[in-house]
Motif scaffolding. Structure first.
Motif, short mmCIF file in Angstrom:
data_model
loop_
_atom_site.label_atom_id
_atom_site.label_comp_id
_atom_site.label_asym_id
_atom_site.label_seq_id
_atom_site.Cartn_x
_atom_site.Cartn_y
_atom_site.Cartn_z
N THR A 261 0.79 -1.34 0.08
CA THR A 261 -0.03 0.11 0.05
C THR A 261 0.81 1.06 0.06
N ILE A 262 2.06 1.13 0.38
CA ILE A 262 2.94 2.32 0.79
C ILE A 262 3.41 3.04 -0.44
N THR A 263 3.08 2.00 -1.53
CA THR A 263 3.77 2.63 -2.96
C THR A 263 2.63 3.68 -3.39
N TYR A 264 1.35 3.46 -3.13
CA TYR A 264 0.28 4.34 -3.82
C TYR A 264 0.75 5.86 -3.36
N PRO A 265 0.87 6.29 -2.10
CA PRO A 265 1.21 7.64 -1.94
C PRO A 265 2.44 8.15 -2.45
N ILE A 266 3.23 7.17 -2.46
CA ILE A 266 4.77 7.62 -3.00
C ILE A 266 4.58 8.15 -4.47
N LEU A 267 3.78 7.39 -5.25
CA LEU A 267 3.64 7.33 -6.68
C LEU A 267 2.78 8.52 -6.94
N ASP B 176 -9.53 -4.85 -6.96
CA ASP B 176 -10.32 -3.72 -6.80
C ASP B 176 -10.67 -3.31 -5.39
N THR B 177 -11.19 -4.57 -4.64
CA THR B 177 -11.64 -4.21 -3.23
C THR B 177 -11.15 -5.41 -2.60
N ALA B 178 -11.08 -5.32 -1.17
CA ALA B 178 -10.99 -6.55 -0.35
C ALA B 178 -11.60 -6.23 1.03
N LEU B 179 -12.52 -7.03 1.42
CA LEU B 179 -13.39 -6.78 2.59
C LEU B 179 -13.99 -5.24 2.50
N GLY B 180 -14.42 -5.00 1.36
CA GLY B 180 -15.06 -3.61 1.22
C GLY B 180 -14.13 -2.49 1.01
N GLU B 181 -12.70 -2.90 1.14
CA GLU B 181 -12.02 -1.56 1.04
C GLU B 181 -11.32 -1.25 -0.25
N LYS B 182 -11.11 -0.47 -0.82
CA LYS B 182 -10.49 -0.17 -1.93
C LYS B 182 -9.04 0.28 -1.90
N ILE B 183 -8.63 0.52 -0.87
CA ILE B 183 -6.97 0.63 -0.60
C ILE B 183 -6.44 -0.24 0.27
N TYR B 184 -5.78 -1.26 -0.24
CA TYR B 184 -5.11 -2.40 0.36
C TYR B 184 -4.07 -2.93 -0.54
N HIS B 185 -3.29 -3.68 0.33
CA HIS B 185 -2.02 -4.00 -0.51
C HIS B 185 -2.10 -4.89 -1.73
N GLY B 186 -3.07 -5.08 -1.93
CA GLY B 186 -3.51 -5.90 -3.35
C GLY B 186 -4.20 -5.05 -4.43
N SER B 187 -4.27 -3.56 -4.27
CA SER B 187 -4.86 -2.67 -4.94
C SER B 187 -3.98 -1.61 -5.30
N PRO B 188 -2.64 -1.25 -5.13
CA PRO B 188 -2.24 0.12 -5.31
C PRO B 188 -2.01 0.47 -6.68
N PHE B 189 -1.56 -0.59 -7.71
CA PHE B 189 -1.64 -0.16 -9.00
C PHE B 189 -2.74 0.11 -9.70
N ARG B 190 -3.81 -0.58 -9.19
CA ARG B 190 -5.23 -0.20 -9.86
C ARG B 190 -5.69 1.39 -9.54
N ARG B 191 -5.55 1.69 -8.15
CA ARG B 191 -5.69 3.07 -7.72
C ARG B 191 -4.80 3.98 -8.50
N CYS B 192 -3.43 3.61 -8.74
CA CYS B 192 -2.38 4.51 -9.59
C CYS B 192 -3.02 4.70 -10.97
#
Length: 194
Positions: A5-11, A34-50
């Motif tokens: 997840t930390i990569t997302y704010p860095i990018l 996209d989501t996990a347990l209803g959360e859009k920001i988690y360690h499996g989603s940073p590059f989709r958010r980017c």
């Protein structure tokens, strides 16, 4: 660093300065969920958010070492649709990655790019201290070929994530992670090495 997840704010910060950046992403997973347990920001989603925020130059994204089980019959479809180059681990087995990195260097060109290295890109025989290990991964030699293969690129940042020392009493994962970070520092622009 911590989880991916930390990569997302860095990018976010780097794109604010440089515009969309290229990405060399080493990982067992694409991290474009996209989501996990209803959360859009988690360690499996940073590059989709980017992608959604336009932080990545999608034609200059390469994901290396991708593998593992999936809930989807075509788990890399989203990545391909964005223009990412996905290099499944099977394309890396039992070979040098220097030829691949020549292609990656040409793809990145001289524009800003980022290296994001998830320790689970490596086989758990070498790096068991991570939260989502996947068998049949890259070797430490291949990791060095990838990182050293980025020398000369316009690297504006890098990270190494997902090391979880409590899962490896030997300390080998942390040792490997520290050495890979050192190697990343050595390929940064302007760094002189012997």
């Amino acid at each position: 660093g911590g989880d991916h997840t930390i990569t997302y704010p860095i990018l976010q910060a780097l794109a604010a300065k440089h515009g969309p950046v290229g990405l060399v992403h080493v990982d067992a997973h694409t991290d474009t969920g996209d989501t996990a347990l209803g959360e859009k920001i988690y360690h499996g989603s940073p590059f989709r958010r980017c992608v959604e925020e336009g932080l990545l130059d999608c034609g200059r994204v390469v994901q290396i070492g991708i593998r593992g089980s999936s809930y989807d019959p075509d788990p890399h479809k989203y990545c391909r649709e964005q223009g990412f180059r996905v290099v499944p681990v099977e394309e890396c087995w039992m070979k040098s990655l220097e030829p691949l990195m020549r292609e990656v260097r040409a793809q990145m060109g001289d524009r800003p790019m980022y290296i994001s290295f998830d320790i689970d890109g490596l086989d758990p025989a070498y790096a068991p201290g991570t939260g989502t290990p996947e068998i049949a991964g890259l070797t430490p030699v291949q990791a060095l070929e990838i990182i050293r293969g980025c020398k000369g690129l316009n690297i504006v940042g890098c990270d190494l994530v997902e090391v979880a020392p409590m899962y490896d009493v030997s300390g080998n994962t942390a040792l490997l992670g520290a050495n890979l970070l050192f190697e990343m520092l050595c390929v940064l622009p302007g760094v002189k090495t012997l």
